[in-house]
Design a protein around this motif. Structure first.
Motif, PDB file in Angstrom:
ATOM      1  N   SER A 113       2.338   7.150  -3.806  1.00 25.99           N
ATOM      2  CA  SER A 113       3.227   6.362  -2.965  1.00 25.99           C
ATOM      3  C   SER A 113       3.576   7.155  -1.706  1.00 25.99           C
ATOM      4  CB  SER A 113       4.500   6.004  -3.730  1.00 25.99           C
ATOM      5  OG  SER A 113       5.168   7.183  -4.139  1.00 25.99           O
ATOM      6  N   ASP A 114       4.091   6.455  -0.712  1.00 29.06           N
ATOM      7  CA  ASP A 114       4.506   7.091   0.533  1.00 29.06           C
ATOM      8  C   ASP A 114       5.688   8.025   0.231  1.00 29.06           C
ATOM      9  OD1 ASP A 114       5.562   7.755   3.018  1.00 29.06           O
ATOM     10  OD2 ASP A 114       5.263   5.764   3.868  1.00 29.06           O
ATOM     11  N   PRO A 115       5.555   9.328   0.466  1.00 31.01           N
ATOM     12  CA  PRO A 115       6.608  10.280   0.117  1.00 31.01           C
ATOM     13  C   PRO A 115       7.888  10.113   0.926  1.00 31.01           C
ATOM     14  CG  PRO A 115       4.882  11.371   1.384  1.00 31.01           C
ATOM     15  CD  PRO A 115       4.384  10.005   1.068  1.00 31.01           C
ATOM     16  N   THR A 116       7.834   9.339   2.005  1.00 29.69           N
ATOM     17  CA  THR A 116       9.058   9.150   2.799  1.00 29.69           C
ATOM     18  C   THR A 116       9.973   8.075   2.219  1.00 29.69           C
ATOM     19  OG1 THR A 116       8.053   7.524   4.298  1.00 29.69           O
ATOM     20  CG2 THR A 116       7.846   9.850   4.913  1.00 29.69           C
ATOM     21  N   ILE A 117       9.508   7.351   1.208  1.00 31.88           N
ATOM     22  CA  ILE A 117      10.344   6.317   0.587  1.00 31.88           C
ATOM     23  C   ILE A 117      11.319   6.955  -0.392  1.00 31.88           C
ATOM     24  CG2 ILE A 117      10.391   4.170  -0.749  1.00 31.88           C
ATOM     25  CD1 ILE A 117       7.514   3.664   0.048  1.00 31.88           C
ATOM     26  N   ASN A 118      12.580   6.645  -0.270  1.00 28.53           N
ATOM     27  CA  ASN A 118      13.603   7.084  -1.219  1.00 28.53           C
ATOM     28  C   ASN A 118      13.169   6.654  -2.625  1.00 28.53           C
ATOM     29  OD1 ASN A 118      16.048   6.437  -2.940  1.00 28.53           O
ATOM     30  ND2 ASN A 118      17.053   7.471  -1.233  1.00 28.53           N
ATOM     31  N   GLN A 119      13.223   7.581  -3.585  1.00 29.55           N
ATOM     32  CA  GLN A 119      12.694   7.308  -4.926  1.00 29.55           C
ATOM     33  C   GLN A 119      13.363   6.123  -5.622  1.00 29.55           C
ATOM     34  OE1 GLN A 119       9.915   8.680  -6.674  1.00 29.55           O
ATOM     35  NE2 GLN A 119       9.571   9.133  -4.502  1.00 29.55           N
ATOM     36  N   TYR A 151       0.836  -1.202   0.000  1.00 33.92           N
ATOM     37  CA  TYR A 151       0.000   0.000   0.000  1.00 33.92           C
ATOM     38  C   TYR A 151       0.875   1.258   0.000  1.00 33.92           C
ATOM     39  CZ  TYR A 151       1.083   0.486   4.972  1.00 33.92           C
ATOM     40  OH  TYR A 151       1.741   0.635   6.163  1.00 33.92           O
ATOM     41  N   ARG A 152       2.068   1.165   0.534  1.00 33.42           N
ATOM     42  CA  ARG A 152       2.991   2.309   0.542  1.00 33.42           C
ATOM     43  C   ARG A 152       3.503   2.628  -0.868  1.00 33.42           C
ATOM     44  NH1 ARG A 152       8.028   1.909   3.904  1.00 33.42           N
ATOM     45  NH2 ARG A 152       7.868   4.187   3.915  1.00 33.42           N
ATOM     46  N   LEU A 153       3.457   1.641  -1.731  1.00 32.91           N
ATOM     47  CA  LEU A 153       4.028   1.797  -3.073  1.00 32.91           C
ATOM     48  C   LEU A 153       3.027   2.344  -4.082  1.00 32.91           C
ATOM     49  CD1 LEU A 153       5.842  -1.680  -3.294  1.00 32.91           C
ATOM     50  CD2 LEU A 153       6.597   0.407  -2.122  1.00 32.91           C
ATOM     51  N   TYR A 154       1.748   2.046  -3.880  1.00 29.96           N
ATOM     52  CA  TYR A 154       0.773   2.351  -4.925  1.00 29.96           C
ATOM     53  C   TYR A 154      -0.447   3.164  -4.465  1.00 29.96           C
ATOM     54  CZ  TYR A 154       3.412  -1.435  -7.089  1.00 29.96           C
ATOM     55  OH  TYR A 154       4.426  -2.213  -7.587  1.00 29.96           O
ATOM     56  N   ASN A 155      -0.815   3.037  -3.195  1.00 33.51           N
ATOM     57  CA  ASN A 155      -2.075   3.659  -2.782  1.00 33.51           C
ATOM     58  C   ASN A 155      -1.987   4.101  -1.321  1.00 33.51           C
ATOM     59  OD1 ASN A 155      -4.670   4.524  -3.415  1.00 33.51           O
ATOM     60  ND2 ASN A 155      -5.619   2.624  -2.681  1.00 33.51           N
ATOM     61  N   PHE A 156      -0.985   4.895  -1.036  1.00 34.31           N
ATOM     62  CA  PHE A 156      -0.672   5.220   0.355  1.00 34.31           C
ATOM     63  C   PHE A 156      -1.794   5.973   1.063  1.00 34.31           C
ATOM     64  CE2 PHE A 156       1.664   7.896   3.549  1.00 34.31           C
ATOM     65  CZ  PHE A 156       1.904   6.855   4.426  1.00 34.31           C
ATOM     66  N   THR A 157      -2.387   6.941   0.377  1.00 37.83           N
ATOM     67  CA  THR A 157      -3.490   7.696   0.991  1.00 37.83           C
ATOM     68  C   THR A 157      -4.790   7.494   0.213  1.00 37.83           C
ATOM     69  OG1 THR A 157      -2.843   9.669  -0.265  1.00 37.83           O
ATOM     70  CG2 THR A 157      -1.983   9.456   1.975  1.00 37.83           C
TER      71      THR A 157
END
Length: 322
Positions: free
Chosen positions: A208-214, A197-203
């Motif tokens: 994606s979750d903006p805290t993940i390094n691109q 869910y962090r990769l495709y549909n975080f909110t």
């Protein structure tokens, strides 16, 4: 309210320290001298066939201690037993504990508890993964209750730091213990379904979750495609997944944490400070510091609400009550 919370925390801490003092290193030195050697050789034989059993054993002990204390209740079989609670469905390593117990019963029947086997096996699993070793205080007895309904307080990969802090504090563990123990993820794995869910549909808006390094986001999306197998396993430490070191903390610092709960440790000022202390810039020196702090946190966690003396029982078989 804050005063009451502080008083409760102090009471829990004093109780943990008191019990820890009643556990004893070398508890079985006269009653079952080979107890620790038997557990070690059993863990090592499984580890040599499959090194990923190490994080499994570590997690098994952690999940046991967070529900009713370190009393082996996670090992009981049954439809309503603790191991069948949703957070425990992916646990593994039960066969290692059962094997060690069988050997111990043949050598010194009715002496070594399943709860102590869990604590010793967790230590040996870390040691075999190039991590630290430590003296494990023993003398725990096995609990007589195991209910899945009591496992609701287990930490979740969805927990914000505030909730993680509450759950650890309820067990007498502070922010330093929290970050240090989560460092066990340096040899852990998880399944895509727990973080995709962090990769495709975080909110829920397709982002994606903006805290993940691109750069890491692209790697994770390759490993866990949107319509892929949610059961695929991914290391929680992308750089040295089989070695117990400080690489996990460097990843959290750099936005390369896999689980949301891990990455959130960098967003809280108190937990960030501990992460930074371990991550640092000088691998060797800071690695040694983690090697020193992790055993201390494990001994503290392994003393949570233990049963001693005449409490509980010494099971003959770890998966069922006597």
């Amino acid at each position: 309210m804050e005063v009451m919370w502080l008083l409760c925390s102090l009471v829990i801490l004093v109780m943990c320290l008191t019990v820890q003092a009643q556990l004893k290193t070398g508890f079985y030195s006269s009653t079952c001298p080979r107890a620790e050697a038997i557990v070690r050789s059993t863990v090592e034989s499984y580890f040599n066939k499959d090194p990923t059993i190490a994080p499994g054993l570590l997690r098994l002990h952690f999940h046991d201690c967070f529900v009713q204390g370190c009393d082996g209740s996670i090992l009981i079989s049954g439809s309503s037993a603790e191991k069948n609670a949703l957070p425990n469905l992916g646990l593994r390593g039960f066969e290692v504990i059962d094997d060690a117990k069988s050997q111990l019963e043949a050598t010194c029947p009715g002496v070594v508890s399943c709860a102590d086997i869990l604590a010793l096996a967790a230590r040996d699993a870390v040691d075999l993964s190039d991590g630290p070793s430590w003296s494990v205080p023993t003398g725990r007895r096995d609990g007589r209750t195991s209910l899945s309904s009591q496992a609701s307080n287990l930490p979740s990969p969805l927990d914000p730091v505030s909730v993680q802090r509450q759950k650890f504090s309820a067990k007498g563990l502070d922010d330093h213990d929290l970050v240090t123990l989560v460092g066990a993820h340096t040899i852990g794995q998880t399944e895509c379904r727990f973080f995709s869910y962090r990769l495709y549909n975080f909110t829920t808006t397709g982002n994606s979750d903006p805290t993940i390094n691109q750069a890491f986001l692209s790697q994770l999306q390759t490993l866990c495609p949107k319509t892929g197998d949610g059961l695929r396993k991914v290391p929680l430490d992308k750089d040295s997944p089989a070695k117990f070191d400080v690489s996990f903390f460097k990843n959290v610092r750099d936005g390369n944490g896999v689980l949301e709960s891990d990455q959130r440790l960098w967003g809280d000022s108190n937990t960030q400070r501990v992460v930074q202390n371990y991550a640092g810039n000088i691998r060797g020196l800071l690695g040694l510091r983690f090697d020193y702090e992790f055993p201390k946190a494990m001994v503290k966690m392994s003393s949570i609400e233990v049963k001693i003396g005449g409490q509980g029982e010494i099971r003959k078989v770890c998966s069922k009550f006597n």
